[in-house]
Scaffold this active site. Structure first.
Site, PDB file in Angstrom:
ATOM      1  CB  ALA A 118      -6.888 -22.493 -19.500  1.00 25.75           C
ATOM      2  N   GLY A 164     -11.962 -20.890 -18.313  1.00 29.50           N
ATOM      3  CA  GLY A 164     -12.253 -20.075 -17.139  1.00 29.50           C
ATOM      4  C   GLY A 164     -13.754 -19.914 -16.965  1.00 29.50           C
ATOM      5  CD  GLU A 195     -14.272 -22.799 -25.341  1.00 29.84           C
ATOM      6  OE1 GLU A 195     -14.123 -23.908 -24.765  1.00 29.84           O
ATOM      7  OE2 GLU A 195     -15.110 -22.607 -26.236  1.00 29.84           O
ATOM      8  CE  LYS A 207     -10.207 -14.576 -21.603  1.00 29.79           C
ATOM      9  NZ  LYS A 207      -9.539 -13.743 -20.580  1.00 29.79           N
ATOM     10  CG  ASP A 246      -6.885 -11.263 -11.122  1.00 25.60           C
ATOM     11  OD1 ASP A 246      -6.487 -11.526  -9.963  1.00 25.60           O
ATOM     12  OD2 ASP A 246      -7.288 -12.127 -11.911  1.00 25.60           O
TER      13      ASP A 246
END
Length: 262
Positions: free
Chosen positions: A18, A20, A24, A43, A149
């Site tokens: 993914a 963001g 990444e 990450k 979150d």
């Protein structure tokens, strides 16, 4: 990223998972002596933010916070580093699906997620949050970690039923305060507490509010805060007039309703 797999320091990047707004994610293989190999999630800060001191500070703050947490319901951080000017950290590779995808698949099949599974998932999230909220520094002072979150996309359920809370990327702690980027609300709006939606300081109770929203939605099959725009959704949160689950789903268990409303 073409031509994968590729080397990144002691890691082999297998495939991109993914991308963001800040970083990444890659599935990677850690290589060590004697042929030791381990699959991890790497990450890495995006190249366009690699020169920004603010982004680097936020990224390393996430890594430092997450690395302090050791609990079966929180994804474990293994390594933090810098390679060729790219800051990164690695964490546990969880084989499963996030809760958002599970709920979508259930809806598509016209099925409800069984209550016993919902309670197992929420119990795991609550246990992981309790561990984070309860963290103290070496002299016993509470660190004050708040995830900020908690939402279905940040709850992973493994194929053997374990529950893992992920992405403390916007978490804040008293020891690592950093300014929010001007003009942005951080977190997914439909799961924000009124305090977070209003841009005020939050504590652990804000995370528990978000858990309550997730529990409401999983057990009623209805969204709690869903306006036609982000502004309308924020207004719904700030009005403090929330329906009881029994108003949405007749026959809702009274004991569970009291927990949700609390």
């Amino acid at each position: 990223m073409d031509g994968m797999p590729s080397r990144f320091g002691k890691y082999t990047l297998i495939r991109k998972l993914a991308t963001g707004g800040m970083a990444e994610l890659f599935l990677a293989r850690a290589l060590a002596m004697a042929g030791f190999e381990k699959l991890v999630v790497l990450k890495r800060i995006l190249p366009q933010h690699a020169e920004s001191d603010d982004f680097i500070k936020m990224f390393l703050t996430e890594a430092r916070l997450a690395a302090t947490l050791h609990h079966p319901n929180i994804v474990q951080v293994y390594d933090i580093g810098e390679e060729g000017g790219h800051y990164f950290f690695t964490m546990e590779w969880v084989q499963g699906q996030d809760l958002r995808k599970i709920v979508r698949a259930a809806r598509k099949a016209n099925l409800a997620v069984p209550l016993e599974h919902v309670l197992h998932i929420i119990g795991g999230v609550a246990a992981g949050l309790h561990h984070a909220h309860d963290q103290k520094d070496t002299d016993g002072t509470p660190i004050g970690i708040v995830h900020r979150d908690v939402s279905p996309s940040n709850v992973l359920v493994t194929y053997d039923g374990a529950v893992k809370l992920v992405d403390f990327g916007i978490a804040k702690a008293a020891a690592f305060q950093s300014n929010t980027i001007a003009g942005t609300l951080k977190g997914k709006v439909p799961y924000m507490s009124p305090e977070q939606a209003a841009g005020r300081d939050v504590d652990s109770r804000s995370d528990l509010f978000a858990v309550g929203v997730v529990l409401f939605e999983l057990t009623t099959g209805k969204r709690l805060f869903k306006g036609e725009s982000e502004a309308q959704t924020l207004k719904l949160i700030l009005e403090h007039e929330y329906p009881a689950p029994g108003q949405v789903r007749p026959g809702y268990p009274r004991v569970l309703e009291r927990i949700v409303m609390k």
